[in-house]
Design a protein around this motif. Structure first.
Motif, PDB file in Angstrom:
ATOM      1  N   ASP A 129       0.838  -1.241   0.064  1.00  0.00           N
ATOM      2  CA  ASP A 129      -0.175   0.014   0.112  1.00  0.00           C
ATOM      3  C   ASP A 129       0.779   1.365   0.043  1.00  0.00           C
ATOM      4  OD1 ASP A 129      -2.505  -1.410   0.012  1.00  0.00           O
ATOM      5  OD2 ASP A 129      -2.358  -1.483   1.996  1.00  0.00           O
ATOM      6  N   GLY A 130       2.044   0.953  -0.705  1.00  0.00           N
ATOM      7  CA  GLY A 130       2.943   2.200  -0.507  1.00  0.00           C
ATOM      8  C   GLY A 130       3.044   2.920  -2.041  1.00  0.00           C
ATOM      9  N   PRO A 131       3.764   4.030  -2.101  1.00  0.00           N
ATOM     10  CA  PRO A 131       3.769   4.732  -3.425  1.00  0.00           C
ATOM     11  C   PRO A 131       4.261   3.879  -4.543  1.00  0.00           C
ATOM     12  CG  PRO A 131       5.563   5.386  -1.958  1.00  0.00           C
ATOM     13  CD  PRO A 131       4.656   4.516  -1.153  1.00  0.00           C
ATOM     14  N   VAL A 132       3.700   4.302  -5.707  1.00  0.00           N
ATOM     15  CA  VAL A 132       4.278   3.866  -6.849  1.00  0.00           C
ATOM     16  C   VAL A 132       4.508   4.978  -8.049  1.00  0.00           C
ATOM     17  CG1 VAL A 132       2.720   1.872  -6.680  1.00  0.00           C
ATOM     18  CG2 VAL A 132       1.918   3.769  -7.895  1.00  0.00           C
ATOM     19  N   ARG A 133       5.612   4.442  -8.720  1.00  0.00           N
ATOM     20  CA  ARG A 133       6.043   5.651 -10.023  1.00  0.00           C
ATOM     21  C   ARG A 133       5.421   5.235 -11.032  1.00  0.00           C
ATOM     22  NH1 ARG A 133       8.144  10.012  -7.462  1.00  0.00           N
ATOM     23  NH2 ARG A 133       9.569  10.362  -9.288  1.00  0.00           N
ATOM     24  N   TYR A 134       5.323   6.357 -11.950  1.00  0.00           N
ATOM     25  CA  TYR A 134       4.635   5.955 -13.248  1.00  0.00           C
ATOM     26  C   TYR A 134       5.117   6.867 -14.213  1.00  0.00           C
ATOM     27  CZ  TYR A 134       1.299   9.845 -12.560  1.00  0.00           C
ATOM     28  OH  TYR A 134       0.507  11.038 -12.288  1.00  0.00           O
ATOM     29  N   ALA A 136       2.485   8.292  -7.379  1.00  0.00           N
ATOM     30  CA  ALA A 136       0.842   8.245  -7.033  1.00  0.00           C
ATOM     31  C   ALA A 136       1.160   7.547  -5.576  1.00  0.00           C
ATOM     32  CB  ALA A 136       0.160   7.408  -7.711  1.00  0.00           C
ATOM     33  N   ALA A 137       0.159   7.926  -4.455  1.00  0.00           N
ATOM     34  CA  ALA A 137       0.447   7.625  -3.194  1.00  0.00           C
ATOM     35  C   ALA A 137       0.166   6.161  -3.194  1.00  0.00           C
ATOM     36  CB  ALA A 137      -0.686   8.258  -2.425  1.00  0.00           C
ATOM     37  N   THR A 138      -0.725   5.457  -3.943  1.00  0.00           N
ATOM     38  CA  THR A 138      -0.796   3.913  -4.026  1.00  0.00           C
ATOM     39  C   THR A 138      -1.107   3.625  -5.213  1.00  0.00           C
ATOM     40  OG1 THR A 138      -3.228   3.963  -3.463  1.00  0.00           O
ATOM     41  CG2 THR A 138      -1.674   4.039  -1.721  1.00  0.00           C
ATOM     42  N   LEU A 139      -1.234   2.215  -5.521  1.00  0.00           N
ATOM     43  CA  LEU A 139      -1.624   1.678  -6.814  1.00  0.00           C
ATOM     44  C   LEU A 139      -3.328   2.020  -7.116  1.00  0.00           C
ATOM     45  CD1 LEU A 139      -1.455   0.295  -9.703  1.00  0.00           C
ATOM     46  CD2 LEU A 139      -1.828  -1.780  -8.426  1.00  0.00           C
ATOM     47  N   ALA A 140      -3.952   1.991  -5.914  1.00  0.00           N
ATOM     48  CA  ALA A 140      -5.370   2.459  -5.914  1.00  0.00           C
ATOM     49  C   ALA A 140      -5.631   3.693  -6.438  1.00  0.00           C
ATOM     50  CB  ALA A 140      -6.022   2.042  -4.748  1.00  0.00           C
ATOM     51  N   VAL A 144      -1.760   0.602 -15.858  1.00  0.00           N
ATOM     52  CA  VAL A 144      -3.315   0.937 -15.738  1.00  0.00           C
ATOM     53  C   VAL A 144      -3.846   1.510 -17.169  1.00  0.00           C
ATOM     54  CG1 VAL A 144      -4.702   2.517 -14.346  1.00  0.00           C
ATOM     55  CG2 VAL A 144      -2.821   1.057 -13.156  1.00  0.00           C
ATOM     56  N   PRO A 145      -4.659   1.089 -17.651  1.00  0.00           N
ATOM     57  CA  PRO A 145      -5.329   1.619 -18.838  1.00  0.00           C
ATOM     58  C   PRO A 145      -6.319   2.839 -18.466  1.00  0.00           C
ATOM     59  CG  PRO A 145      -6.289  -0.368 -18.545  1.00  0.00           C
ATOM     60  CD  PRO A 145      -5.364  -0.200 -17.552  1.00  0.00           C
ATOM     61  N   ARG A 146      -6.455   3.832 -19.139  1.00  0.00           N
ATOM     62  CA  ARG A 146      -7.286   4.944 -18.943  1.00  0.00           C
ATOM     63  C   ARG A 146      -8.776   4.459 -19.539  1.00  0.00           C
ATOM     64  NH1 ARG A 146      -5.414  10.797 -19.400  1.00  0.00           N
ATOM     65  NH2 ARG A 146      -7.151  10.991 -20.937  1.00  0.00           N
ATOM     66  N   PRO A 147      -9.806   4.377 -18.528  1.00  0.00           N
ATOM     67  CA  PRO A 147     -11.115   3.710 -18.987  1.00  0.00           C
ATOM     68  C   PRO A 147     -11.410   4.738 -20.391  1.00  0.00           C
ATOM     69  CG  PRO A 147     -11.227   4.017 -16.669  1.00  0.00           C
ATOM     70  CD  PRO A 147      -9.812   4.566 -17.204  1.00  0.00           C
ATOM     71  N   ASP A 148     -11.393   6.059 -20.558  1.00  0.00           N
ATOM     72  CA  ASP A 148     -11.690   6.620 -21.697  1.00  0.00           C
ATOM     73  C   ASP A 148     -10.886   6.422 -22.955  1.00  0.00           C
ATOM     74  OD1 ASP A 148      -9.399   8.103 -20.995  1.00  0.00           O
ATOM     75  OD2 ASP A 148     -10.355  10.082 -20.990  1.00  0.00           O
TER      76      ASP A 148
END
Length: 263
Positions: A11-16, A91-95, A39-43
């Motif tokens: 539950d830690g940060p992820v770089r993207y 981002a703070a987490t993957l979620a 992570v795909p963008r839904p749009d």
């Protein structure tokens, strides 16, 4: 284990990094000490889904993030998209990244924060008004229905207040962080469109129960008529006759966190 064959992130940060098709962002390549993924963008529609499949293939075959990037540079593929940015973000987490993917304007503000730090933490979001939306909480009774994936997994529960203008989605813990967060992002997008159309929460919930876009039943004319569309793949579907009632939203959260709970 993650969908990529190795442990998922804590539950830690992820770089993207942003992934583009032309000048359009179609998703985000991420990595963390305990995992990596896309992570795909839904749009982004089919372009996002195609990139998702290509990055999954490359990530399964790679040992490190550098292997992934080097392979992409040796064998660029339109299906994977382009890594045009010269910087990376956090981002703070993957979620949280999954949620940012569903809200492009918020991701843009987030990215322009201090070196990719969460926008809320550095105050970048405080001056920007949040889009109008149903209330996210209620003290009264609610109606809800399970969002079920194609393999039968319950991803979470879409709910609507019975006495006020509130609605939302509660992620189911047993579905896994990525699957549940993807479903939440997709349903929040649908709820936002329903709000913009002026639909009361209960009416939106009941229109989606038993909805089969492949059969042409599509109350929201802004949505594609295909269960193959990434948004439907991520969101799951609300089975026919699946509406249930709970005394409070807290009770639904208890059900989502413990599948043995009974409402």
């Amino acid at each position: 284990m993650s969908d990529y064959g190795y442990p998922g992130p804590a539950d830690g940060p992820v770089r993207y990094e942003r992934v583009y098709r032309g000048n359009t962002v179609i998703g985000y390549l991420w990595w963390a000490p305990a995992g990596r993924g896309f992570v795909p963008r839904p749009d982004a529609g089919r372009a996002g889904a195609a990139a998702d499949g290509e990055w999954r293939r490359r990530l399964r075959a790679a040992h490190t993030r550098d292997d992934v990037i080097d392979d992409w540079r040796r064998h660029p593929d339109d299906r994977a998209g382009a890594l045009n940015d010269t910087d990376e973000w956090e981002a703070a987490t993957l979620a949280e990244l999954v949620r940012l993917a569903a809200e492009p304007e918020r991701e843009e503000r987030h990215r322009k924060g201090r070196g990719g730090a969460p926008a809320d933490a550095c105050g970048a979001d405080q001056r920007a008004p949040e889009p109008s939306f149903y209330a996210r909480d209620t003290d009264g009774p609610i109606s809800y229905a399970p969002a079920v994936a194609g393999d039968g997994t319950v991803l979470g529960y879409l709910w609507a207040a019975e006495d006020d203008d509130a609605a939302g989605f509660v992620e189911r813990a047993a579905a896994g962080t990525v699957n549940a967060s993807n479903a939440a992002s997709a349903w929040h997008q649908r709820l936002r469109r329903a709000y913009d159309r002026g639909l009361p929460p209960l009416r939106a919930l009941r229109e989606w129960i038993g909805e089969d876009p492949a059969a042409g039943h599509d109350p929201d004319v802004t949505e594609p008529l295909s269960t193959a569309h990434p948004e439907w793949r991520l969101a799951g579907a609300l089975p026919p006759s699946s509406e249930r009632h709970a005394p409070t939203l807290t009770d639904l959260h208890r059900l989502a966190g413990d599948p043995r709970s009974d409402l």
